[in-house]
Design a protein around this motif. Sequence first.
Motif, mmCIF file in Angstrom:
data_model
loop_
_atom_site.group_PDB
_atom_site.id
_atom_site.type_symbol
_atom_site.label_atom_id
_atom_site.label_comp_id
_atom_site.label_asym_id
_atom_site.label_seq_id
_atom_site.Cartn_x
_atom_site.Cartn_y
_atom_site.Cartn_z
ATOM 1 N N GLU A 1 30.695 -3.683 34.137
ATOM 2 C CA GLU A 1 29.720 -4.756 33.923
ATOM 3 C C GLU A 1 30.166 -5.538 32.706
ATOM 4 O OE1 GLU A 1 25.633 -3.630 33.724
ATOM 5 O OE2 GLU A 1 25.634 -2.746 35.724
ATOM 6 N N GLY A 2 30.843 -6.640 32.950
ATOM 7 C CA GLY A 2 31.371 -7.433 31.837
ATOM 8 C C GLY A 2 32.426 -6.641 31.088
ATOM 9 N N LYS A 3 32.248 -6.487 29.803
ATOM 10 C CA LYS A 3 33.211 -5.752 28.987
ATOM 11 C C LYS A 3 32.977 -4.250 29.013
ATOM 12 C CE LYS A 3 30.643 -6.082 24.657
ATOM 13 N NZ LYS A 3 30.183 -4.709 24.673
ATOM 14 N N ASP A 4 31.852 -3.814 29.589
ATOM 15 C CA ASP A 4 31.479 -2.403 29.575
ATOM 16 C C ASP A 4 31.873 -1.706 30.870
ATOM 17 O OD1 ASP A 4 30.193 -2.682 27.052
ATOM 18 O OD2 ASP A 4 28.451 -3.530 28.066
ATOM 19 N N ARG A 5 32.317 -0.456 30.727
ATOM 20 C CA ARG A 5 32.587 0.379 31.885
ATOM 21 C C ARG A 5 31.541 1.483 31.892
ATOM 22 N NH1 ARG A 5 38.120 3.646 32.827
ATOM 23 N NH2 ARG A 5 37.132 5.012 31.324
ATOM 24 N N ILE A 6 30.776 1.579 32.964
ATOM 25 C CA ILE A 6 29.699 2.550 33.077
ATOM 26 C C ILE A 6 30.170 3.667 33.997
ATOM 27 C CG2 ILE A 6 27.307 2.941 33.764
ATOM 28 C CD1 ILE A 6 26.878 -0.094 33.249
ATOM 29 N N ILE A 7 30.074 4.904 33.483
ATOM 30 C CA ILE A 7 30.519 6.064 34.249
ATOM 31 C C ILE A 7 29.300 6.925 34.566
ATOM 32 C CG2 ILE A 7 31.999 8.098 34.245
ATOM 33 C CD1 ILE A 7 33.713 6.673 32.120
#
Length: 150
Positions: A7-13
């Motif tokens: 999500e944009g610059k973030d990586r959600i795990i």
Amino acid sequence: MSYCKQEGKDRIIFVTKEDHEAPSDAELIEDDPDDPYEDHGLILPNGDINWNCPCLGGMASGPCGQQFKDAFSCFHYSKEEVKGSDCVENFRSMQECMQKYPELYPHEDDNDSAPSGGADNAPTESTSADSLPTSSPDSTPAATESPAAS
């Protein structure tokens, strides 16, 4: 089942309970002995000042942090015979800044016998440590009574 999404610059795990129950296979990186943020005390191995040292009590940050750094650096690197005697202006600037923020930098010697700087307070032997001795006749007895600082 675990999965990732960007999500944009973030990586959600997202991980499952089963993922957390398995032992970790993460490899730890060995500590870097030259890491300036590691606990080395006030002076780093290369001779620089460790501004992150807890011994500074946060003085290197805040509204007068730069003035503190300038004054402390000047003193640390001073080559004068009377160490720090070339740093009077830096310490004066730091003191003036701190006086603007009494709630952050309280005046600690309120109970001491040192004068608080009023116009009708006569100077005594208990003047502040950053005062340099003068060669006036009034101060000569006080200078000869106390041992010289090394």
